[in-house]
Design an enzyme around this catalytic site. Sequence first.
Site, PDB file in Angstrom:
ATOM      1  N   PRO A  12       0.836  -1.193  -0.005  1.00 41.24           N
ATOM      2  CA  PRO A  12      -0.086   0.041   0.061  1.00 41.24           C
ATOM      3  C   PRO A  12       0.748   1.057   0.130  1.00 41.24           C
ATOM      4  O   PRO A  12       1.932   1.389   0.608  1.00 41.24           O
ATOM      5  CB  PRO A  12      -0.858  -0.198   1.484  1.00 41.24           C
ATOM      6  CG  PRO A  12      -0.226  -1.046   2.105  1.00 41.24           C
ATOM      7  CD  PRO A  12       0.576  -1.966   1.072  1.00 41.24           C
ATOM      8  N   ASN A  13       0.343   2.138  -0.844  1.00 42.56           N
ATOM      9  CA  ASN A  13       0.848   3.407  -0.861  1.00 42.56           C
ATOM     10  C   ASN A  13       2.179   3.848  -1.789  1.00 42.56           C
ATOM     11  O   ASN A  13       2.526   4.834  -1.745  1.00 42.56           O
ATOM     12  CB  ASN A  13       1.221   4.462   0.591  1.00 42.56           C
ATOM     13  CG  ASN A  13      -0.284   4.519   1.248  1.00 42.56           C
ATOM     14  OD1 ASN A  13      -1.152   4.882   0.603  1.00 42.56           O
ATOM     15  ND2 ASN A  13      -0.538   3.839   2.398  1.00 42.56           N
ATOM     16  N   ARG A  20       4.909  11.067  -2.021  1.00 45.09           N
ATOM     17  CA  ARG A  20       4.563  10.486  -0.795  1.00 45.09           C
ATOM     18  C   ARG A  20       5.967  10.909   0.016  1.00 45.09           C
ATOM     19  O   ARG A  20       6.690  10.030  -0.096  1.00 45.09           O
ATOM     20  CB  ARG A  20       4.079   9.435  -0.514  1.00 45.09           C
ATOM     21  CG  ARG A  20       3.911   9.000   0.965  1.00 45.09           C
ATOM     22  CD  ARG A  20       3.582   7.534   0.847  1.00 45.09           C
ATOM     23  NE  ARG A  20       3.493   7.044   2.372  1.00 45.09           N
ATOM     24  CZ  ARG A  20       3.686   5.977   2.909  1.00 45.09           C
ATOM     25  NH1 ARG A  20       4.194   5.095   1.843  1.00 45.09           N
ATOM     26  NH2 ARG A  20       3.400   5.677   4.039  1.00 45.09           N
ATOM     27  N   TYR A  25      10.742   8.812   1.985  1.00 46.34           N
ATOM     28  CA  TYR A  25      10.959   7.708   0.973  1.00 46.34           C
ATOM     29  C   TYR A  25      11.483   7.942  -0.302  1.00 46.34           C
ATOM     30  O   TYR A  25      11.716   7.383  -1.220  1.00 46.34           O
ATOM     31  CB  TYR A  25       9.614   7.419   0.679  1.00 46.34           C
ATOM     32  CG  TYR A  25       9.002   6.858   1.735  1.00 46.34           C
ATOM     33  CD1 TYR A  25       8.939   5.619   2.485  1.00 46.34           C
ATOM     34  CD2 TYR A  25       7.710   7.604   2.390  1.00 46.34           C
ATOM     35  CE1 TYR A  25       8.378   5.144   3.503  1.00 46.34           C
ATOM     36  CE2 TYR A  25       6.877   7.128   3.313  1.00 46.34           C
ATOM     37  CZ  TYR A  25       7.371   5.786   4.135  1.00 46.34           C
ATOM     38  OH  TYR A  25       6.746   5.372   4.953  1.00 46.34           O
ATOM     39  N   ASN A  77       8.131  -5.476  -0.700  1.00 47.43           N
ATOM     40  CA  ASN A  77       8.093  -4.313  -0.003  1.00 47.43           C
ATOM     41  C   ASN A  77       6.479  -4.132   0.327  1.00 47.43           C
ATOM     42  O   ASN A  77       5.897  -3.719  -0.115  1.00 47.43           O
ATOM     43  CB  ASN A  77       8.612  -3.106  -0.618  1.00 47.43           C
ATOM     44  CG  ASN A  77       8.606  -1.854   0.134  1.00 47.43           C
ATOM     45  OD1 ASN A  77       7.745  -1.581   1.197  1.00 47.43           O
ATOM     46  ND2 ASN A  77       9.052  -0.741  -0.119  1.00 47.43           N
ATOM     47  N   ALA A  80       3.050  -0.728   4.896  1.00 47.38           N
ATOM     48  CA  ALA A  80       2.395  -0.890   6.176  1.00 47.38           C
ATOM     49  C   ALA A  80       2.110  -2.343   6.670  1.00 47.38           C
ATOM     50  O   ALA A  80       2.100  -2.716   7.833  1.00 47.38           O
ATOM     51  CB  ALA A  80       1.272   0.090   6.435  1.00 47.38           C
ATOM     52  N   GLU A 101      12.464  -9.234   2.446  1.00 45.54           N
ATOM     53  CA  GLU A 101      11.835  -8.364   2.583  1.00 45.54           C
ATOM     54  C   GLU A 101      12.745  -6.835   2.345  1.00 45.54           C
ATOM     55  O   GLU A 101      13.821  -6.842   2.517  1.00 45.54           O
ATOM     56  CB  GLU A 101      11.623  -8.242   4.063  1.00 45.54           C
ATOM     57  CG  GLU A 101      10.753  -7.177   4.890  1.00 45.54           C
ATOM     58  CD  GLU A 101      10.783  -7.140   6.328  1.00 45.54           C
ATOM     59  OE1 GLU A 101       9.847  -6.524   7.064  1.00 45.54           O
ATOM     60  OE2 GLU A 101      11.756  -7.621   7.118  1.00 45.54           O
ATOM     61  N   HIS A 103      12.664  -2.484   2.241  1.00 38.61           N
ATOM     62  CA  HIS A 103      12.079  -1.100   2.581  1.00 38.61           C
ATOM     63  C   HIS A 103      12.991  -0.137   2.113  1.00 38.61           C
ATOM     64  O   HIS A 103      14.155  -0.169   2.542  1.00 38.61           O
ATOM     65  CB  HIS A 103      12.073  -1.153   4.236  1.00 38.61           C
ATOM     66  CG  HIS A 103      10.959  -2.265   4.888  1.00 38.61           C
ATOM     67  ND1 HIS A 103       9.814  -1.963   4.916  1.00 38.61           N
ATOM     68  CD2 HIS A 103      11.565  -3.441   5.653  1.00 38.61           C
ATOM     69  CE1 HIS A 103       9.182  -3.170   5.403  1.00 38.61           C
ATOM     70  NE2 HIS A 103      10.028  -3.840   5.925  1.00 38.61           N
ATOM     71  N   ARG A 110      12.478   4.490  13.145  1.00 39.77           N
ATOM     72  CA  ARG A 110      11.173   5.178  12.925  1.00 39.77           C
ATOM     73  C   ARG A 110      10.238   5.011  14.273  1.00 39.77           C
ATOM     74  O   ARG A 110      10.521   4.468  15.167  1.00 39.77           O
ATOM     75  CB  ARG A 110      10.401   4.917  11.588  1.00 39.77           C
ATOM     76  CG  ARG A 110      11.422   5.380  10.565  1.00 39.77           C
ATOM     77  CD  ARG A 110      10.765   5.384   9.174  1.00 39.77           C
ATOM     78  NE  ARG A 110       9.525   6.143   9.047  1.00 39.77           N
ATOM     79  CZ  ARG A 110       8.746   5.910   8.116  1.00 39.77           C
ATOM     80  NH1 ARG A 110       8.813   4.667   7.075  1.00 39.77           N
ATOM     81  NH2 ARG A 110       7.502   6.514   8.112  1.00 39.77           N
TER      82      ARG A 110
END
Length: 145
Positions: A12-13, A20, A25, A77, A80, A101, A103, A110
């Site tokens: 998502p996103n 964004r 990012y 990735n 969320a 995985e 990111h 964070r």
Amino acid sequence: MASKLVYVLNGPNLNRLGKREPGIYGSQTLEDIAGLLVGRGQTLGCEIEMRQSNHEGLLVDWLHEAEDKGAHAVLLNAGAYTHSSVALLDAIRAIAVPVIEVHLSNPHAREPFRHKSWVGQAAKGTIAGFGAQSYLLALEAAAAL
């Protein structure tokens, strides 16, 4: 030599990359990252199947498809969903294809809720915090498997 099929799944996103929160990012779009991966994949003998969805179930379906299509590896990735999706954890455990995985940012640097990764509990490994370079590093790792 046949190329190695590598699925690159984005949650998502991530379709909003470049717009964004560029301070977190970066300014590259998902299309920019896809171009980098395809180029690097050619030198590594990898065929890239790049996808993005804001829907958890579709990501689960694509993980299953990766195995059914004989993928060499999956770069995931999960956005969320990394921190909330037991469904993705179970899907990764349900397939024999290694999942790496990925990111863009470093979740451990964070907010505390980002420190737990359900995806990471089943992934072969995690690469995080290097922006778009995280994907390229993950592709290098996938090609070497």
